[in-house]
Scaffold this active site. Structure first.
Site, mmCIF file in Angstrom:
data_model
loop_
_atom_site.group_PDB
_atom_site.id
_atom_site.type_symbol
_atom_site.label_atom_id
_atom_site.label_comp_id
_atom_site.label_asym_id
_atom_site.label_seq_id
_atom_site.Cartn_x
_atom_site.Cartn_y
_atom_site.Cartn_z
ATOM 1 N N LYS A 195 7.802 -9.471 -7.735
ATOM 2 C CA LYS A 195 7.031 -8.221 -7.718
ATOM 3 C C LYS A 195 7.791 -7.171 -8.517
ATOM 4 O O LYS A 195 8.948 -6.867 -8.225
ATOM 5 C CB LYS A 195 6.822 -7.760 -6.276
ATOM 6 N N LYS A 248 3.278 -10.428 -9.331
ATOM 7 C CA LYS A 248 2.542 -9.164 -9.253
ATOM 8 C C LYS A 248 3.215 -8.098 -10.087
ATOM 9 O O LYS A 248 4.437 -7.978 -9.995
ATOM 10 C CB LYS A 248 2.531 -8.729 -7.790
HETATM 11 C C1 PBG Z 1 3.217 -2.369 -0.603
HETATM 12 C C2 PBG Z 1 2.278 -2.823 -1.647
HETATM 13 C C3 PBG Z 1 1.939 -2.212 -2.865
HETATM 14 C C4 PBG Z 1 0.940 -2.998 -3.440
HETATM 15 C C5 PBG Z 1 0.727 -4.063 -2.584
HETATM 16 N N1 PBG Z 1 1.580 -3.952 -1.495
HETATM 17 C C6 PBG Z 1 2.382 -0.935 -3.456
HETATM 18 C C7 PBG Z 1 3.759 -0.749 -3.930
HETATM 19 O O1 PBG Z 1 4.593 -1.652 -3.917
HETATM 20 O O2 PBG Z 1 4.018 0.388 -4.287
HETATM 21 C C8 PBG Z 1 0.235 -2.711 -4.738
HETATM 22 C C9 PBG Z 1 -1.149 -3.233 -4.830
HETATM 23 C C10 PBG Z 1 -1.960 -2.683 -5.931
HETATM 24 O O3 PBG Z 1 -1.552 -1.840 -6.752
HETATM 25 O O4 PBG Z 1 -3.125 -3.093 -5.998
HETATM 26 N N2 PBG Z 1 4.540 -2.391 -0.921
#
Ligand code: PBG
Length: 324
Positions: A195, A248
Site C-alpha cells: 500500500k 493499492k
Molecule cells: C485506511 C484506508 C484508506 C483507504 C483504504 N483504507 C485511506 C488511507 O490510507 O489514507 C483508501 C481507499 C481509497 O482511497 O479508496 N487506512
C-alpha cells in the site's frame, strides 16, 4: 511471424471469434464493493467527491447491501465513521461500534453476501493517523494490539474476512495470532500488503473523515518510487499468514500488480481507489469520456495485469454491465 503469412486482424474481424481468443474475462465474482457506515438512523449522506457513493447508517446500509447482493455483487468491504474519535480509537474495537453493528445487521438479513472489514485505526483516531501517536510519531508495536483487537471484534460480530490497511509492520501476524487464539482460525486475512502513500486517496479521506490532522502517512505507507520493496512487503505478509495480498492503488501500480502475480502464488487483489474512481466520474460528467466503456477497460486492464480480485466503487456498475 511475419506479414503476409501472419495477419493478426483475421482474429479480430468477427465478435464471436474475438471473444473466443480473449485472454482476459471479467466476471461478477471478481468484485468487492467498498461501503461506508456511519452512526445515526435513516442516514444517506452523499459523498460529494465520490458521486454515487454514500455514508449509510446501519439501517440504511442493510437495505443497500440487499440491493447490491441482488444485483450480483458477491462481496463488500466495510469502512466505519464513528460517532466519537479519541486517542485510542476506542470505537474501532467496541462491540457497539458502527462496523460491528453493521456486520451483524447485514449478516442477519443478507447472509450470503460476503462481508469483509477494513481494519485500520485512522477513522477512529482523533488525529486521523493509522496508529498510536507519541511525540508526533506513529508507534508500530503498540498499534498492533489495537489492530488485533479491532480484527477480533469484527470476527466476533460475524465478518467473513478481515483486511488490515494500516501498514504497521507485523500486523498480519498479530491479527492471525489473536484470531487463532479465539477460534477464528477459519477467517481469512486479505492484507493491504503493498500500500503506497498516495494522493489518490484524497476523496476517500473526505468519505471516511480520516485526513491526518498533522503530517502525512509517509512514515508507514510505501514510497510510490519503490518497486522491489513491494515484493518484500508482500513476502513478509505471506510469511505472517496473509491469505490474499493486495496492491493499492491500482492504476498507477499495474507494474506492481504484475510483479506480485508473477512472484507469488496467492490470490492478488487490486484496490481501484477513490481518486481513480473520481477522475473517471468527473471526466464523464464533463462529457469527455464514455464512463462505462472507460470503467470496463480499466477493470479489464487490472485483471490482465494480474489481479484476481478488484476492489472498486464501480463494482455495482461493472456487475450490472457484465450481467447485461
Ligand atoms: C485506511 C484506508 C484508506 C483507504 C483504504 N483504507 C485511506 C488511507 O490510507 O489514507 C483508501 C481507499 C481509497 O482511497 O479508496 N487506512
Amino acid at each position: 511471424m511475419s506479414f503476409p503469412f501472419h495477419r493478426p486482424r483475421r482474429l479480430r474481424e468477427n465478435s464471436v471469434i474475438r471473444k473466443m481468443v480473449s485472454e482476459t474475462n471479467l466476471t461478477p465474482d471478481d468484485f468487492i464493493y467498498p461501503m461506508f457506515v456511519t452512526f445515526g438512523k435513516g442516514v444517506r449522506n452523499k459523498i460529494s467527491s465520490m458521486p454515487g457513493c454514500y455514508q449509510f447508517s446501519v439501517d440504511e446500509i442493510v437495505k443497500e447491501a440487499q440491493k447490491v447482493y441482488k444485483l450480483g455483487v458477491p462481496a463488500i468491504i466495510l469502512f466505519g465513521i464513528p460517532e466519537h474519535k479519541d486517542e485510542k480509537g476506542t470505537e474501532a474495537y467496541s462491540p457497539k461500534g458502527v462496523v460491528q453493528k453493521a456486520i451483524k445487521a447485514i449478516k442477519d438479513r443478507v447472509p450470503e453476501l460476503v462481508v469483509i472489514t477494513d481494519v485500520c485505526m485512522c477513522e477512529y483516531m482523533s488525529h486521523g493517523h493509522c496508529g498510536v501517536i507519541e511525540n508526533g510519531r506513529v508507534l508500530n508495536d503498540p498499534t498492533l494490539e489495537l489492530l488485533a483487537k479491532e480484527a477480533l471484534s469484527h470476527a466476533k460480530a460475524g465478518a467473513d474476512m478481515v483486511a488490515p490497511s494500516d501498514m504497521m509492520d507485523g500486523r498480519v501476524a498479530a491479527i492471525r495470532d489473536i484470531l487463532d487464539e479465539n477460534r477464528f482460525d477459519d477467517i481469512p486475512i486479505m492484507s493491504y500488503a503493498a500500500k503506497y502513500a498516495s494522493a489518490f486517496y484524497g476523496p476517500f479521506r473526505e468519505a471516511a473523515e480520516s485526513t491526518p490532522s498533522f503530517g502525512d502517512r509517509r512514515s508507514y505507507q510505501m514510497d510510490p518510487a519503490n518497486r522491489r520493496e513491494a515484493l518484500k512487503e508482500v513476502e513478509m505478509d505471506i510469511e505472517e499468514g496473509a491469505d490474499i495480498i493486495m496492491v493499492k492503488p491500482a492504476l498507477s501500480y499495474m507494474d506492481i500488480i504484475s510483479d506480485v502475480k508473477e512472484t507469488f502464488d496467492l490470490p492478488v487483489a487490486a484496490y481501484n481507489v477513490s481518486g481513480e474512481y473520481s477522475m473517471v466520474k468527473a471526466a464523464a460528467k464533463m462529457g469527455w469520456i464514455d464512463e462505462i466503456k472507460v470503467m470496463m477497460e480499466i477493470m479489464t486492464s487490472l485483471k490482465r495485469a494480474g489481479a484476481d480480485i478488484i476492489l472498486t466503487y464501480h463494482a455495482v456498475d461493472a456487475v450490472k454491465e457484465l450481467n447485461k
